[in-house]
Design a protein around this motif. Structure first.
Motif, short mmCIF file in Angstrom:
data_model
loop_
_atom_site.label_atom_id
_atom_site.label_comp_id
_atom_site.label_asym_id
_atom_site.label_seq_id
_atom_site.Cartn_x
_atom_site.Cartn_y
_atom_site.Cartn_z
N LEU A 37 -4.54 3.75 -5.41
CA LEU A 37 -3.35 3.18 -4.77
C LEU A 37 -2.60 2.24 -5.72
O LEU A 37 -1.37 2.17 -5.69
N TRP A 38 -3.37 1.50 -6.54
CA TRP A 38 -2.71 0.64 -7.53
C TRP A 38 -1.87 1.47 -8.48
O TRP A 38 -0.75 1.09 -8.84
N GLU A 86 -0.33 4.24 -7.92
CA GLU A 86 0.91 4.62 -7.24
C GLU A 86 1.84 3.42 -7.09
O GLU A 86 3.06 3.54 -7.27
N TRP A 87 1.26 2.25 -6.75
CA TRP A 87 2.09 1.05 -6.61
C TRP A 87 2.71 0.66 -7.96
O TRP A 87 3.89 0.30 -8.02
N GLU A 124 5.84 -0.22 0.67
CA GLU A 124 4.90 0.67 1.37
C GLU A 124 3.62 0.83 0.56
O GLU A 124 2.51 0.75 1.12
N ARG A 125 3.76 1.06 -0.73
CA ARG A 125 2.58 1.22 -1.59
C ARG A 125 1.77 -0.07 -1.67
O ARG A 125 0.53 -0.04 -1.72
N ASN A 184 1.51 -2.40 0.66
CA ASN A 184 0.79 -2.55 1.93
C ASN A 184 -0.43 -1.63 1.96
O ASN A 184 -1.51 -2.03 2.44
N GLU A 185 -0.28 -0.42 1.46
CA GLU A 185 -1.40 0.52 1.43
C GLU A 185 -2.52 0.00 0.52
O GLU A 185 -3.70 0.12 0.83
N LEU A 186 -2.12 -0.56 -0.63
CA LEU A 186 -3.10 -1.08 -1.58
C LEU A 186 -3.94 -2.19 -0.95
O LEU A 186 -5.18 -2.20 -1.05
N ALA A 222 -4.38 -2.82 2.18
CA ALA A 222 -5.07 -2.40 3.40
C ALA A 222 -6.37 -1.67 3.07
O ALA A 222 -7.23 -1.51 3.94
N LYS A 223 -6.52 -1.23 1.82
CA LYS A 223 -7.69 -0.46 1.41
C LYS A 223 -8.71 -1.37 0.73
O LYS A 223 -8.39 -2.15 -0.15
N LYS A 264 -5.67 -5.41 -7.33
CA LYS A 264 -4.94 -6.18 -6.31
C LYS A 264 -4.39 -7.48 -6.90
O LYS A 264 -3.26 -7.88 -6.61
#
Length: 216
Positions: free
Chosen positions: A53-54, A56-57, A159-160, A162-164, A166-167, A178
């Motif tokens: 996810l990182w 993608e962010w 959005e990315r 928040n996803e990062l 949240a995981k 993070k």
């Protein structure tokens, strides 16, 4: 004795160098194995969803920065060429003028006084003409398109992010990912205000232990 133990300072390294170094390191951890951290913490980074996810962010963040620079460059070109579309209004019984940037402002300045109806119409016509000139140059330069792309990139980055967060991270590299996101988002924050020095110090620690016990 001074309260030096209550605060931490980074080595002599710029904030951008820390961000760059941590991003380079994290990119190397995506889908890979950090052998040093395996021996220290008993697990690898392989498949850590936080790292995925990182990645993608970080791509979304870099796109935001690229589009922001483009949008600002085009806006500056428009303003230098034309200035913002507006009309100067000489108010009745006043010895100064005010600038109106919208039809709503013109209506508010003149009100519904019948004697000012003609002046209000002239002001609206001038504003409409200047807005048309602005729109023509805008279309040629692509400013509005760049602004829309920038807005969409901001939304995707949020959005990315928040996803990062949240995981749950499954590795130290995932936690570092993070922290890196927080530092990148707060890059323009004052360097000497809480919690930025502390977060940067934590990130520096993670980079220093990336090779395990043999790290200097």
């Amino acid at each position: 004795m001074a309260d030096s133990d209550n605060s931490r300072t980074l080595p002599v390294v710029t904030r951008r160098r820390l961000l760059s170094a941590s991003a380079t390191w994290l990119a190397g951890q995506v889908g890979g194995v950090d052998v040093g951290l395996y021996f220290v913490y008993g697990r690898t980074n392989r498949g850590d969803p936080a790292l995925m996810l990182w990645q993608e962010w970080w791509a979304a963040h870099q796109q935001v920065e690229k589009l922001c620079r483009r949008q600002q460059r085009l806006e500056t070109a428009l303003i230098d060429a034309l200035g913002f579309p507006h009309v100067d209004i000489a108010l009745p019984d006043q010895d100064y003028v005010v600038a109106a940037f919208s039809v709503e402002e013109i209506d508010r300045r003149f009100g519904d006084v019948p004697a000012d109806a003609e002046a209000k119409m002239r002001a609206q016509a001038v504003l409409a003409e200047r807005q048309a000139v602005w729109d023509t140059l805008d279309e040629r330069l692509g400013y509005s398109r760049a602004k829309q792309a920038e807005d969409e990139a901001f939304a995707l980055r949020a959005e990315r992010l928040n996803e990062l967060f949240a995981k749950q991270a499954h590795s130290v590299a995932g936690v570092a990912a993070k922290l890196h996101a927080v530092l990148a988002m707060g890059e323009d924050s004052p360097a000497d205000e809480f919690p930025w020095p502390q977060i940067r110090a934590a990130m520096a620690d993670l980079l220093n232990i990336r090779s395990g016990p043999s790290a200097v």
